[in-house]
Write a protein that holds these residues in place. Structure first.
Motif, short mmCIF file in Angstrom:
data_model
loop_
_atom_site.label_atom_id
_atom_site.label_comp_id
_atom_site.label_asym_id
_atom_site.label_seq_id
_atom_site.Cartn_x
_atom_site.Cartn_y
_atom_site.Cartn_z
N UNK A 152 -69.95 19.18 -46.24
CA UNK A 152 -70.83 19.13 -47.41
C UNK A 152 -72.13 19.88 -47.12
N UNK A 153 -72.72 19.54 -45.97
CA UNK A 153 -74.01 20.10 -45.58
C UNK A 153 -73.93 21.62 -45.45
N UNK A 154 -72.87 22.11 -44.84
CA UNK A 154 -72.78 23.55 -44.56
C UNK A 154 -71.89 24.28 -45.57
N UNK A 155 -71.38 23.55 -46.56
CA UNK A 155 -70.54 24.13 -47.61
C UNK A 155 -69.36 24.92 -47.05
N UNK A 156 -68.55 24.22 -46.27
CA UNK A 156 -67.36 24.82 -45.69
C UNK A 156 -66.17 23.91 -45.99
N UNK A 157 -64.96 24.43 -45.80
CA UNK A 157 -63.76 23.64 -46.07
C UNK A 157 -62.76 23.79 -44.93
N UNK A 158 -61.92 22.78 -44.79
CA UNK A 158 -60.83 22.82 -43.82
C UNK A 158 -59.67 23.62 -44.43
N UNK A 159 -59.09 24.53 -43.65
CA UNK A 159 -58.01 25.38 -44.16
C UNK A 159 -56.65 25.11 -43.53
N UNK A 160 -56.63 24.39 -42.40
CA UNK A 160 -55.34 24.13 -41.77
C UNK A 160 -55.54 23.60 -40.38
N UNK A 161 -54.43 23.41 -39.67
CA UNK A 161 -54.56 22.93 -38.30
C UNK A 161 -53.33 22.22 -37.82
N UNK A 162 -53.55 21.41 -36.83
CA UNK A 162 -52.44 20.71 -36.19
C UNK A 162 -53.01 19.44 -35.59
N UNK A 163 -52.25 18.36 -35.65
CA UNK A 163 -52.73 17.11 -35.06
C UNK A 163 -51.60 16.45 -34.31
#
Lengths: 327, 327
Positions: free
Chosen positions: A107-118
């Motif tokens: 929210x603070x840096x106006x970015x989004x998660x696009x993918x990954x692995x867990x």
């Protein structure tokens, strides 16, 4: 608790409907045509953060350590890919706390998660291991590279130096700080402030830049090497916070203390070079971005780093920054 | 051994002078404007590979597991970012062996290293943890998504199913295979073959695709869910290698054995959907890419996966694929 439930319930909302992230329901993300500045940083429990650190803070440190790399390049952050290897028997509540930290800083840096692995460790007591690949848009003047400086360029650094190292010292009770200083220094350790506004403001003005994460002296060495020059740094000119000044005053050897501050890591400030003719422009860029910037030295003929006392004599530097592979 | 020596001597040559990788001597890489398909996969010792596996093979598995995701999307690989967390006391020779594996597969797949991070565990016995973010160019028809299929579309899968799981069984001496089969099956476990040529050939033809890494049934479930449909799979039609056929013949319950093969992970095949009208085109695409493709079922109304015996009755499936978080 299922891996797929965790991805759908906890991580997918972090995509914020970014187009191309497919709500984390595909094998890959699709990033649309544009120049991208890309960086990757790992954080490992016990190495880069304390195993007991609250996981929302760890998440925010992961974001900020990566954004600091983008900041030094003048890039505007867009999003990231996230890899998590959780310890055995991790609780869902822990993963959710981690995701709340991500959400807050997204929210603070106006970015989004696009993918990954867990995934999860099978080895007992294996530490939480986090990996992130961040991407952003380069400034219109082009990405500020590590090389590009000329002989005689000034060296500047943002903020203050050594605070995160002292913060760790405070958290480990290795030195007694005032309550206010302890809070401020440990805050610098837990929650670095990526200098994104400054990084953008000095794009096209800085001839070379690097984020200070290994320690000022070590990173000055990286920058000097990339430019085939020597970095000469005026020890007294390195900027210090109130807590750091207090700590230095309590040390027997002032020069050794200043060198220690410049040897600690995790500052996440920007070290950059600019021609002497641009001094006024640098001051204005600092002002415009509301970031303190100190002129601390210059690039000279030679190699390595000289850390100089007030008489201009080099101080023997005990450490050249954090190196994970050096014993 | 210094972290920076390792990066300069062992990893920097892997950039192959890719523009924008800056020979790993910058905080970030610069990727030029184009659409990118991006994927991220983790490999952890003890979870995704055996702690004793030769490190050059582990490196190649890391590359191939990620390329398999790009293959399913029809993308052409370009490069990757690499994160390594080494165990304490790792030897330089081990890192070099790992890098040789990377170099070999980089050559094979014509990709380059663009950046990354390398560090070392401080926790004793903490396992080697690898993270890679791969990127490629989407096919001109556009990336093949996981969703996009219609009711009645056929389901196809490439290669053969269950071999990597049997390979692991062979390596653990849990079943006695012939020498030839053991070599072939353990090869499938150690060194998957990403179906890049097939993935490109079916772009624009496949209405949906996923790489089979969690197990055929589990991944069919992911694909079905993304399309709001049910996957019906004909157990007998699932393609089996000679080694797998031998193993199935030795099992008491043939249907349970077939379900096990479809439950194992690490196949790295492509499961895809295409309209019945395109059957001829699929056969031609398979032929052109010299990859075996089997029609194994279709997408029907409903949800989940039905794994059907020769009478069309559903087989009770004991496992729904590998889930790192399920106990």
């Amino acid at each position: 608790m299922s891996e797929f439930d965790i991805i759908r319930d906890v991580f997918a909302p972090l995509t914020k409907d970014a187009p191309g992230a497919f709500n984390l329901a595909d094998d890959a993300a699709l990033l649309e045509a544009r120049d991208l500045v890309v960086t990757k940083d790992l954080l490992v429990a016990g190495v880069h953060f304390l195993a007991k650190d609250p996981l929302d803070l760890v998440a925010r440190k992961l974001i900020r350590a990566n954004l600091s790399d983008l900041a030094a390049k003048g890039a505007k952050p867009i999003g990231y890919f996230l890899g998590c290897v959780w310890p055995q028997n991790v609780k869902r509540a822990s993963i959710e706390l981690f995701a709340r930290g991500l959400a807050e800083d997204q929210e603070h840096f106006r970015i989004a998660l696009y993918g990954g692995d867990t995934t999860m460790h099978t080895a007992k007591a294996a530490p939480l291991t986090l990996s992130a690949t961040f991407f952003g848009a380069p400034p219109k003047q082009g990405m500020t590279a590590r090389s590009g400086a000329s002989l005689g360029d000034d060296l500047y650094v943002s903020g203050t130096i050594g605070d995160a190292g002292l913060g760790l010292m405070a958290l480990r009770k290795e030195f007694k700080f005032t309550t206010v200083d302890k809070a401020s220094l440990s805050g610098r350790y837990h929650l670095p402030e990526p200098r994104l506004t400054l990084g953008a403001a000095i794009a096209g003005l800085a001839t070379a830049a690097i984020d200070v994460s290994d320690g000022l002296i070590a990173d000055a060495g990286h920058l000097a090497r990339a430019n085939g020059l020597r970095a000469e740094i005026d020890a007294v000119a390195t900027p210090r916070s109130q807590g750091a000044a207090y700590w230095v005053a309590a040390q027997q050897n002032r020069w050794k203390a200043l060198a220690s501050l410049a040897g600690f890591g995790d500052d996440y400030e920007i070290l950059f070079a600019a021609p002497p003719a641009m001094r006024r422009s640098v001051v204005m860029a600092a002002k415009a971005s509301r970031t303190e910037v100190s002129r601390i030295g210059s690039l000279t003929r030679g190699d390595g780093v000289l850390f100089l006392d007030e008489s201009g004599a080099p101080i023997l530097v005990p450490e050249t920054g954090y190196d994970h592979f050096r014993k």
